[in-house]
Enzyme design. Structure first.
Site, PDB file in Angstrom:
ATOM      1  N   LYS A 192      -3.783 -32.910 -25.398  1.00  0.00           N
ATOM      2  CA  LYS A 192      -5.209 -32.862 -25.754  1.00  0.00           C
ATOM      3  C   LYS A 192      -5.691 -31.436 -25.543  1.00  0.00           C
ATOM      4  O   LYS A 192      -5.114 -30.701 -24.737  1.00  0.00           O
ATOM      5  CB  LYS A 192      -6.013 -33.806 -24.843  1.00  0.00           C
ATOM      6  CG  LYS A 192      -7.370 -34.166 -25.404  1.00  0.00           C
ATOM      7  CD  LYS A 192      -7.250 -35.246 -26.448  1.00  0.00           C
ATOM      8  CE  LYS A 192      -8.566 -35.625 -27.055  1.00  0.00           C
ATOM      9  NZ  LYS A 192      -8.431 -36.821 -27.902  1.00  0.00           N
TER      10      LYS A 192
HETATM   11  P1  NAD Z   1     -18.112 -37.435 -33.549  1.00  0.00           P
HETATM   12  O1  NAD Z   1     -18.445 -36.124 -32.933  1.00  0.00           O
HETATM   13  O2  NAD Z   1     -17.850 -37.514 -35.007  1.00  0.00           O
HETATM   14  O3  NAD Z   1     -19.267 -38.512 -33.221  1.00  0.00           O
HETATM   15  C1  NAD Z   1     -19.726 -38.758 -31.923  1.00  0.00           C
HETATM   16  C2  NAD Z   1     -20.908 -39.715 -32.025  1.00  0.00           C
HETATM   17  O4  NAD Z   1     -21.331 -40.035 -30.692  1.00  0.00           O
HETATM   18  C3  NAD Z   1     -22.126 -39.136 -32.739  1.00  0.00           C
HETATM   19  O5  NAD Z   1     -22.745 -40.123 -33.530  1.00  0.00           O
HETATM   20  C4  NAD Z   1     -23.051 -38.747 -31.597  1.00  0.00           C
HETATM   21  O6  NAD Z   1     -24.416 -38.723 -31.973  1.00  0.00           O
HETATM   22  C5  NAD Z   1     -22.751 -39.879 -30.638  1.00  0.00           C
HETATM   23  N1  NAD Z   1     -23.156 -39.573 -29.250  1.00  0.00           N
HETATM   24  C6  NAD Z   1     -22.947 -38.452 -28.522  1.00  0.00           C
HETATM   25  N2  NAD Z   1     -23.537 -38.564 -27.326  1.00  0.00           N
HETATM   26  C7  NAD Z   1     -24.119 -39.789 -27.297  1.00  0.00           C
HETATM   27  C8  NAD Z   1     -24.890 -40.475 -26.340  1.00  0.00           C
HETATM   28  N3  NAD Z   1     -25.192 -39.936 -25.168  1.00  0.00           N
HETATM   29  N4  NAD Z   1     -25.330 -41.721 -26.645  1.00  0.00           N
HETATM   30  C9  NAD Z   1     -25.062 -42.303 -27.843  1.00  0.00           C
HETATM   31  N5  NAD Z   1     -24.333 -41.687 -28.779  1.00  0.00           N
HETATM   32  C10 NAD Z   1     -23.875 -40.447 -28.522  1.00  0.00           C
HETATM   33  O7  NAD Z   1     -16.859 -37.967 -32.687  1.00  0.00           O
HETATM   34  P2  NAD Z   1     -15.791 -39.075 -33.137  1.00  0.00           P
HETATM   35  O8  NAD Z   1     -14.631 -38.375 -33.744  1.00  0.00           O
HETATM   36  O9  NAD Z   1     -16.467 -40.157 -33.842  1.00  0.00           O
HETATM   37  O10 NAD Z   1     -15.282 -39.572 -31.696  1.00  0.00           O
HETATM   38  C11 NAD Z   1     -15.979 -40.587 -30.972  1.00  0.00           C
HETATM   39  C12 NAD Z   1     -15.094 -41.109 -29.869  1.00  0.00           C
HETATM   40  O11 NAD Z   1     -13.893 -41.642 -30.439  1.00  0.00           O
HETATM   41  C13 NAD Z   1     -14.620 -40.056 -28.851  1.00  0.00           C
HETATM   42  O12 NAD Z   1     -14.503 -40.673 -27.602  1.00  0.00           O
HETATM   43  C14 NAD Z   1     -13.247 -39.673 -29.363  1.00  0.00           C
HETATM   44  O13 NAD Z   1     -12.419 -39.142 -28.349  1.00  0.00           O
HETATM   45  C15 NAD Z   1     -12.763 -41.013 -29.850  1.00  0.00           C
HETATM   46  N6  NAD Z   1     -11.677 -40.953 -30.828  1.00  0.00           N
HETATM   47  C16 NAD Z   1     -11.827 -40.261 -31.994  1.00  0.00           C
HETATM   48  C17 NAD Z   1     -10.785 -40.262 -32.923  1.00  0.00           C
HETATM   49  C18 NAD Z   1     -10.922 -39.587 -34.251  1.00  0.00           C
HETATM   50  O14 NAD Z   1     -10.009 -39.760 -35.083  1.00  0.00           O
HETATM   51  N7  NAD Z   1     -12.006 -38.886 -34.532  1.00  0.00           N
HETATM   52  C19 NAD Z   1      -9.581 -40.923 -32.624  1.00  0.00           C
HETATM   53  C20 NAD Z   1      -9.469 -41.635 -31.424  1.00  0.00           C
HETATM   54  C21 NAD Z   1     -10.532 -41.638 -30.535  1.00  0.00           C
END
Ligand code: NAD
Length: 410
Positions: free
Chosen positions: A102
């Site tokens: 990571k």
């Molecule tokens: P992103 O940056 O596209 O979206 C994050 C979302 O979370 C946004 O809508 C933001 O407004 C919201 N957010 C942030 N702080 C917040 C809060 N305090 N309260 C409510 N909402 C809040 O990120 P993503 O890629 O969608 O990732 C989201 C989660 O999924 C993370 O934990 C990431 O590690 C995990 N994840 C992502 C992927 C991927 O392929 N993108 C894969 C596995 C896991």
């Protein structure tokens, strides 16, 4: 062995079941490499901004290490180490030929211009290009990064190493990307939710859902849930939230969120904060934003009967215990959000073979992989009478420990 930190509690619960020795635990928990770099970049106003970048390569026993790049102000050593370790178990749970890594930069990407973000990304590659690559460690998008960041990453990496599209995944389609990569994590989350209800003799159709986060993962999760007839009754993002007990119209909400910078204020809905979201009466709660959201404080107010963890590390061990006591079933992150890394693997395979698979083929392959992983975890949970999280860790850690043992140490 030293006292386990919070993130290792899940590891030890599974390691106890597997009767893994203290020495093997130390080997499995210690990252192979942990790097922190200074990133000095020229800002648009002519000044120099200084940022800190991280890359942790946790374990490579099963293959090249794989894991996202996160751009977020709260990125630090401990978070990156924890998430790198999760990637090791996750790639093993879905049986990909990978280890876990990571990385990230402590920065709010919204505070930088596109030019500044590009320069920051390129500087990061300058600092770490000799420790990553298609056979060693392959980054991908995570919070705050996207296919554009991956395109800059690849372009900068190739300046040092020549044509190497497999050095990073989650790239744009026009630049050696993979069909369905953007939707993959959300799609995988819904495959797991669907399989969970199937095992329980129920249907996803008609279930009520509360969702935290409407970014890449949250948006696609909502979209596929809506398509399958689930009713999303509450959503929050970083700026606020919206609720409608009759169900939110997700295609309309997606349009609204794009032009209004978030879901807050969506017509025909009530405003909502995170506490209100957790306390929403519904069948299924899906955290799809930050880690550490479900805690000893928030777990008692949760009204859902089931939780599917789309975010990484959203539940603290204390909250997990509370859910267990309250009979709330949790499908853990290392299983539920593995769709992203699975399709990243498909992208890497295509890049290395210089082929391009159609979307339907990707979706079918993803469904097979996620279903097989869910069923394997479910079987362990039934046989050993353990929660799904412990079962997933038993599966993942068991595979990594076996590979480590077979390879030997020299
Ligand atoms: P992103 O940056 O596209 O979206 C994050 C979302 O979370 C946004 O809508 C933001 O407004 C919201 N957010 C942030 N702080 C917040 C809060 N305090 N309260 C409510 N909402 C809040 O990120 P993503 O890629 O969608 O990732 C989201 C989660 O999924 C993370 O934990 C990431 O590690 C995990 N994840 C992502 C992927 C991927 O392929 N993108 C894969 C596995 C896991």
């Amino acid at each position: 062995m030293s006292t386990p930190n919070k993130s290792e509690i899940y590891f030890h619960a599974a390691a106890d079941h597997l009767k893994i020795s203290d020495r093997m635990r130390t080997l499995l928990l210690t990252p192979e490499r942990d790097v922190k770099v200074q990133l000095a970049v020229r800002l648009d106003n002519g000044e120099v901004g200084t940022f800190v970048g991280y890359r942790v390569q946790h374990d490579g026993a099963r293959g090249p290490m794989k894991g996202g790049l996160r751009y977020h102000p709260e990125v630090d050593d401990l978070e990156v180490q924890t998430l790198a370790q999760l990637m090791t178990w996750k790639t093993a749970v879905v049986d990909l030929p990978y280890g876990g890594a990571k990385g990230g930069i402590a920065v709010d990407p919204r505070s930088l211009s596109s030019g500044e973000l590009e320069r920051l990304t390129r500087k990061f590659v300058d600092q770490i290009h000799d420790m990553v690559g298609p056979d060693t460690d392959i980054p991908a998008p995570d919070m705050g990064t996207n296919s554009q960041v991956m395109a800059w990453f690849m372009n900068q990496y190739q300046k040092y190493h020549g044509f190497q599209p497999a050095c990073v995944t989650g790239k744009p389609l026009e630049l050696h990307g993979c069909e369905g990569r953007e939707e993959a994590t959300g799609r995988g989350v819904v495959i797991i939710a669907n399989r969970l209800f199937h095992q329980l003799g129920q249907e996803l159709k008609g279930k009520t859902v509360a969702l935290q986060g409407f970014g890449n993962v949250g948006l696609y999760t909502a979209k596929f849930l809506f398509e399958r007839g689930a009713k999303i009754v509450a959503i929050t993002d970083v700026r606020g939230g919206c609720a409608n007990p009759n169900g939110l119209n997700i295609p309309k909400l997606a349009e609204y969120a794009k032009s209004n910078n978030g879901v807050q204020g969506f017509p025909e809905s009530e405003p909502l904060d995170n506490e209100g979201l957790f306390a929403t009466k519904c069948d299924l709660l899906i955290p799809a934003a930050l880690g550490g959201q479900l805690t000893a404080k928030t777990a008692p107010i949760v009204q859902a009967k089931y939780i599917v963890e789309a975010a990484n590390d959203p539940t603290t061990p204390e909250a997990d215990e509370i859910f267990h006591e309250r009979g709330i079933l949790v499908a853990p992150d290392i299983l539920a959000n593995a769709g992203g890394v699975t399709v990243s693997y498909f992208e890497w395979v295509q890049n290395r073979s210089v082929v391009h698979w159609p979307l339907e083929e990707i979706r079918a392959k993803l469904e097979l992989k996620m279903t097989a992983a869910f069923d394997a975890v479910w079987k362990i949970a039934e046989e050993r009478k353990v929660p799904l999280r412990t079962a997933a860790y038993i599966l993942g850690i068991g595979r990594v420990a076996k590979a480590t043992e077979l390879a030997g140490v020299s």
